[in-house]
Design a protein around this motif. Structure first.
Motif, PDB file in Angstrom:
ATOM      1  N   LEU A 142       0.828  -1.207   0.000  1.00 55.93           N
ATOM      2  CA  LEU A 142       0.000   0.000   0.000  1.00 55.93           C
ATOM      3  C   LEU A 142       0.864   1.259   0.000  1.00 55.93           C
ATOM      4  O   LEU A 142       1.912   1.296   0.650  1.00 55.93           O
ATOM      5  N   VAL A 143       0.410   2.265  -0.733  1.00 55.54           N
ATOM      6  CA  VAL A 143       1.100   3.556  -0.695  1.00 55.54           C
ATOM      7  C   VAL A 143       0.199   4.632  -0.091  1.00 55.54           C
ATOM      8  O   VAL A 143       0.671   5.727   0.235  1.00 55.54           O
ATOM      9  N   THR A 144      -1.071   4.307   0.061  1.00 56.17           N
ATOM     10  CA  THR A 144      -2.005   5.252   0.663  1.00 56.17           C
ATOM     11  C   THR A 144      -3.082   4.471   1.380  1.00 56.17           C
ATOM     12  O   THR A 144      -3.287   3.277   1.112  1.00 56.17           O
ATOM     13  N   SER A 145      -3.767   5.123   2.291  1.00 53.14           N
ATOM     14  CA  SER A 145      -4.830   4.451   3.030  1.00 53.14           C
ATOM     15  C   SER A 145      -6.052   4.289   2.143  1.00 53.14           C
ATOM     16  O   SER A 145      -6.161   4.902   1.075  1.00 53.14           O
ATOM     17  N   LEU A 146      -6.995   3.467   2.596  1.00 57.42           N
ATOM     18  CA  LEU A 146      -8.200   3.172   1.831  1.00 57.42           C
ATOM     19  C   LEU A 146      -9.438   3.554   2.629  1.00 57.42           C
ATOM     20  O   LEU A 146      -9.405   3.656   3.855  1.00 57.42           O
ATOM     21  N   ALA A 147     -10.517   3.747   1.911  1.00 53.54           N
ATOM     22  CA  ALA A 147     -11.813   3.997   2.554  1.00 53.54           C
ATOM     23  C   ALA A 147     -12.884   3.394   1.656  1.00 53.54           C
ATOM     24  O   ALA A 147     -12.743   3.386   0.436  1.00 53.54           O
ATOM     25  N   ALA A 148     -13.930   2.865   2.279  1.00 53.83           N
ATOM     26  CA  ALA A 148     -14.990   2.224   1.493  1.00 53.83           C
ATOM     27  C   ALA A 148     -16.339   2.559   2.102  1.00 53.83           C
ATOM     28  O   ALA A 148     -16.480   2.691   3.323  1.00 53.83           O
ATOM     29  N   THR A 149     -17.339   2.722   1.235  1.00 49.93           N
ATOM     30  CA  THR A 149     -18.707   2.980   1.681  1.00 49.93           C
ATOM     31  C   THR A 149     -19.525   1.707   1.737  1.00 49.93           C
ATOM     32  O   THR A 149     -20.589   1.670   2.334  1.00 49.93           O
ATOM     33  N   GLY A 150     -19.031   0.651   1.089  1.00 47.10           N
ATOM     34  CA  GLY A 150     -19.807  -0.573   0.996  1.00 47.10           C
ATOM     35  C   GLY A 150     -20.740  -0.564  -0.190  1.00 47.10           C
ATOM     36  O   GLY A 150     -21.418  -1.559  -0.475  1.00 47.10           O
ATOM     37  N   VAL A 151     -20.776   0.571  -0.909  1.00 50.28           N
ATOM     38  CA  VAL A 151     -21.644   0.685  -2.089  1.00 50.28           C
ATOM     39  C   VAL A 151     -20.796   0.775  -3.357  1.00 50.28           C
ATOM     40  O   VAL A 151     -20.884  -0.078  -4.241  1.00 50.28           O
ATOM     41  N   ASP A 152     -19.953   1.799  -3.415  1.00 50.98           N
ATOM     42  CA  ASP A 152     -19.083   1.970  -4.585  1.00 50.98           C
ATOM     43  C   ASP A 152     -17.800   1.156  -4.422  1.00 50.98           C
ATOM     44  O   ASP A 152     -17.271   1.017  -3.322  1.00 50.98           O
ATOM     45  N   ALA A 153     -17.317   0.618  -5.549  1.00 48.45           N
ATOM     46  CA  ALA A 153     -16.087  -0.176  -5.511  1.00 48.45           C
ATOM     47  C   ALA A 153     -14.889   0.720  -5.197  1.00 48.45           C
ATOM     48  O   ALA A 153     -14.837   1.885  -5.584  1.00 48.45           O
ATOM     49  N   VAL A 154     -13.927   0.171  -4.468  1.00 49.62           N
ATOM     50  CA  VAL A 154     -12.704   0.899  -4.114  1.00 49.62           C
ATOM     51  C   VAL A 154     -11.717   0.811  -5.273  1.00 49.62           C
ATOM     52  O   VAL A 154     -11.555  -0.245  -5.881  1.00 49.62           O
ATOM     53  N   ASP A 155     -11.069   1.943  -5.576  1.00 48.56           N
ATOM     54  CA  ASP A 155     -10.030   1.946  -6.617  1.00 48.56           C
ATOM     55  C   ASP A 155      -8.747   1.412  -5.985  1.00 48.56           C
ATOM     56  O   ASP A 155      -7.828   2.163  -5.657  1.00 48.56           O
ATOM     57  N   ALA A 156      -8.705   0.097  -5.827  1.00 48.88           N
ATOM     58  CA  ALA A 156      -7.583  -0.531  -5.118  1.00 48.88           C
ATOM     59  C   ALA A 156      -6.275  -0.381  -5.879  1.00 48.88           C
ATOM     60  O   ALA A 156      -5.207  -0.218  -5.273  1.00 48.88           O
ATOM     61  N   ALA A 157      -6.331  -0.431  -7.196  1.00 47.93           N
ATOM     62  CA  ALA A 157      -5.115  -0.367  -7.999  1.00 47.93           C
ATOM     63  C   ALA A 157      -4.371   0.954  -7.776  1.00 47.93           C
ATOM     64  O   ALA A 157      -3.143   1.003  -7.860  1.00 47.93           O
ATOM     65  N   ALA A 158      -5.112   2.015  -7.490  1.00 48.43           N
ATOM     66  CA  ALA A 158      -4.476   3.322  -7.285  1.00 48.43           C
ATOM     67  C   ALA A 158      -3.826   3.428  -5.915  1.00 48.43           C
ATOM     68  O   ALA A 158      -3.065   4.360  -5.659  1.00 48.43           O
TER      69      ALA A 158
END
Length: 278
Positions: A142-158
């Motif tokens: 990981l280079v940055t933290s993540l956040a998710a709403t549970g609705v929209d997909a997370v841009d994990a690749a970024a």
């Protein structure tokens, strides 16, 4: 060097202490003359803490990811009871693992603030809610933290050092290989108490959330009850008015009937008089 060939090197670099990352990266880029190594981004503090956790507390991270897989399966199967239970476990587990992550970082001389800890917990929550985020966390890149709403997909690749990192698993570091002195008993006890406190706070937060939801429902029903009470009172007033009008109408009807009967008598007498004179 193919993108996949960079993964072992990236695994080494992102396992380093945060302060050592940039010098080590630049040295390897200079040695190999590969500009793609130079392009590897230094992780944020929260991302570095999660990467550290993945390598040094692998079992706990796997617990988090297992809860996530179960939670997503329950959501797809609409198993409400299992979903509630897993959601409760998720909140408790992410709080506890975040506390452990802060301790692991502290063992390496890095202080994690509440703001950074919130980002770490948000990243763990994202890994539970989103499959792509789970793969990003498991990569340890990981280079940055993540956040998710549970609705929209997370841009994990970024959020990872390399696109091919998704699907890669960071090499765990054996506990026995750590060159870390055992903490003093008082310090160990303090950390245990802190972890217990964090878990209790997680439970408290959940209870507060449930209480607020219940209180909101009570307020909603109370407002509805007041509205219905007002409507009922208005209906009763209207009934009373109608009953009063009905009584008045009965009196008027009785008087009209009396007048009609009296007029009928007079009509009969007048008709009889006409008949006698005819």
């Amino acid at each position: 060097m193919a993108d996949e060939d960079l993964l072992p090197l990236a695994d080494e670099l992102y396992a380093l202490p945060l302060a050592a990352f940039t010098p080590a990266r630049d040295k390897r880029a200079k040695e190999t003359k590969d500009t793609r190594i130079k392009a590897l981004r230094k992780p944020s503090l929260a991302a570095w803490v999660v990467n550290l956790l993945v390598r040094h507390e692998t079992e706990q991270v796997e617990q988090v990811l297992a809860i996530g897989a179960g939670l997503r399966a329950a959501a797809e199967g609409m198993d409400a009871k299992q979903l509630r239970e897993l959601t409760k476990q998720r909140r408790q587990l992410t709080a506890a693992v975040t506390t452990r992550a802060r301790a692991v970082a502290r063992e390496r001389g890095v202080r994690v603030t509440e703001a950074v800890a919130d980002q770490v917990e948000a990243t763990l929550t994202a890994a539970i809610l989103d499959q792509g985020a789970a793969e990003a966390v498991r990569s340890g890149l990981l280079v940055t933290s993540l956040a998710a709403t549970g609705v929209d997909a997370v841009d994990a690749a970024a959020a990872v050092a390399l696109p091919s990192a998704l699907g890669f698993e960071a090499a765990p570091v054996s506990r026995e290989l750590r060159v870390v002195p055992d903490p003093e008993p008082e310090e160990a006890e303090r950390r245990r108490r802190e972890e217990a406190l964090q878990a209790a706070r997680g439970t408290l937060a959940e209870a507060q959330h449930d209480h607020a939801a219940a209180a909101k429902q009570v307020s909603k029903l109370e407002a509805k009850a007041l509205q219905l009470s007002a409507e009922l009172e208005e209906a009763r007033r209207r009934v009373a008015d109608l009953e009063e009008k009905a009584e008045e109408l009965d009196e008027e009807l009785a008087e009209a009937e009396d007048a009609r009967d009296e007029a009928a008598g007079e009509l009969a007498e007048a008709q009889a008089a006409v008949d006698r004179l005819s």
